[in-house]
Design a protein around this motif. Structure first.
Motif, PDB file in Angstrom:
ATOM      1  N   SER A  71      -9.347  39.905 -19.557  1.00 45.87           N
ATOM      2  CA  SER A  71      -9.129  41.060 -20.427  1.00 45.87           C
ATOM      3  C   SER A  71      -8.290  42.159 -19.779  1.00 45.87           C
ATOM      4  N   ALA A  72      -8.494  42.437 -18.517  1.00 43.82           N
ATOM      5  CA  ALA A  72      -7.712  43.479 -17.835  1.00 43.82           C
ATOM      6  C   ALA A  72      -6.485  42.816 -17.221  1.00 43.82           C
ATOM      7  N   GLY A  73      -5.315  43.154 -17.746  1.00 48.97           N
ATOM      8  CA  GLY A  73      -4.092  42.491 -17.307  1.00 48.97           C
ATOM      9  C   GLY A  73      -3.142  43.423 -16.586  1.00 48.97           C
ATOM     10  N   VAL A  74      -1.870  43.178 -16.779  1.00 48.63           N
ATOM     11  CA  VAL A  74      -0.810  43.875 -16.039  1.00 48.63           C
ATOM     12  C   VAL A  74      -0.869  45.380 -16.266  1.00 48.63           C
ATOM     13  N   ARG A  75      -0.881  45.806 -17.516  1.00 50.52           N
ATOM     14  CA  ARG A  75      -0.841  47.253 -17.792  1.00 50.52           C
ATOM     15  C   ARG A  75      -2.065  47.965 -17.231  1.00 50.52           C
ATOM     16  N   THR A  76      -3.233  47.375 -17.416  1.00 49.36           N
ATOM     17  CA  THR A  76      -4.459  48.001 -16.925  1.00 49.36           C
ATOM     18  C   THR A  76      -4.418  48.158 -15.410  1.00 49.36           C
ATOM     19  N   HIS A  77      -4.056  47.091 -14.712  1.00 44.89           N
ATOM     20  CA  HIS A  77      -4.011  47.144 -13.254  1.00 44.89           C
ATOM     21  C   HIS A  77      -2.940  48.112 -12.755  1.00 44.89           C
ATOM     22  N   MET A  78      -1.806  48.149 -13.439  1.00 48.38           N
ATOM     23  CA  MET A  78      -0.766  49.104 -13.040  1.00 48.38           C
ATOM     24  C   MET A  78      -1.252  50.535 -13.197  1.00 48.38           C
ATOM     25  N   LEU A  79      -1.890  50.832 -14.312  1.00 46.61           N
ATOM     26  CA  LEU A  79      -2.365  52.191 -14.556  1.00 46.61           C
ATOM     27  C   LEU A  79      -3.477  52.586 -13.587  1.00 46.61           C
ATOM     28  N   VAL A  80      -4.385  51.672 -13.293  1.00 42.69           N
ATOM     29  CA  VAL A  80      -5.451  51.964 -12.329  1.00 42.69           C
ATOM     30  C   VAL A  80      -4.852  52.251 -10.956  1.00 42.69           C
ATOM     31  N   SER A  81      -3.913  51.430 -10.538  1.00 43.88           N
ATOM     32  CA  SER A  81      -3.303  51.603  -9.224  1.00 43.88           C
ATOM     33  C   SER A  81      -2.491  52.895  -9.139  1.00 43.88           C
ATOM     34  N   MET A  82      -1.681  53.152 -10.151  1.00 42.85           N
ATOM     35  CA  MET A  82      -0.881  54.389 -10.156  1.00 42.85           C
ATOM     36  C   MET A  82      -1.775  55.620 -10.276  1.00 42.85           C
ATOM     37  N   GLY A  83      -2.813  55.538 -11.073  1.00 35.56           N
ATOM     38  CA  GLY A  83      -3.729  56.661 -11.213  1.00 35.56           C
ATOM     39  C   GLY A  83      -4.406  56.992  -9.901  1.00 35.56           C
ATOM     40  N   ALA A  84      -4.885  55.969  -9.211  1.00 34.01           N
ATOM     41  CA  ALA A  84      -5.520  56.191  -7.909  1.00 34.01           C
ATOM     42  C   ALA A  84      -4.522  56.788  -6.919  1.00 34.01           C
ATOM     43  N   ALA A  85      -3.290  56.274  -6.945  1.00 30.57           N
ATOM     44  CA  ALA A  85      -2.254  56.802  -6.052  1.00 30.57           C
ATOM     45  C   ALA A  85      -1.982  58.275  -6.342  1.00 30.57           C
TER      46      ALA A  85
END
Length: 172
Positions: free
Chosen positions: A48-62
């Motif tokens: 369920s959690a794909g490319v967009r979700t992982h990108m947003l989580v990573s960028m948000g944390a950064a």
């Protein structure tokens, strides 16, 4: 009108030189790219959690660590920010976990996706703090776990099943 323009200019004055722009872009793009890599792996497996979700989580944390560090936050303040990221991602991950219903209530789905989002946040945090090499190595190791462990588990379970059948055949 000059007062309004001066106020607007002051609001956008947090980036003072080309070095800072480059630093922000490199860190956020690195976080996005590494998040995309992990997200693609999950999406390719139909999770369920794909490319967009992982990108947003990573960028948000950064961004959560990048903005305060560029504003001059000390190590204690950044430590509290990181604690908040870890707790927040825990809630996001909890939303991906489903407990089975009906016949098999012991079956739980989504734990790997939740753990992957947690790892993605950690990778984004590392990238945001300027630890791009650490973020890259962590991404490679996460991919190894996600790619190789299912094969290893399948092999071990297959061997266990084979031994069970052999023992069953010997009994008869």
């Amino acid at each position: 009108m000059d007062t309004i323009l001066a106020a607007i200019q002051a609001e956008f004055a947090d980036i003072t030189d080309a070095r800072q722009v480059t630093q922000i872009l490199v860190r956020l793009m690195m976080a996005a790219l590494l998040g995309a890599v992990l997200g693609f792996e999950r999406e390719s497996k139909g999770k369920s959690a794909g490319v967009r979700t992982h990108m947003l989580v990573s960028m948000g944390a950064a961004l959560f660590v990048l903005a305060p560090s560029m504003a001059g936050a000390d190590a204690q303040a950044l430590s509290r920010v990181i604690q908040g990221i870890v707790a927040g991602i825990g809630f996001l991950g909890a939303g991906t976990i489903l407990k089975g219903n009906g016949q098999d209530t012991s079956h739980v789905k989504g734990l790997t996706t939740a753990a992957g989002l947690w790892m993605t946040a950690a990778i984004g945090t590392a990238a945001g703090m300027g630890r791009e090499a650490t973020a890259l190595v962590s991404t490679v190791l996460a991919l190894l776990v996600l790619g190789s462990m299912p094969l290893l588990v399948e092999k071990v379970e297959g061997e266990s099943e084979e031994k069970r059948k052999e023992e069953e055949d010997r009994k008869h």
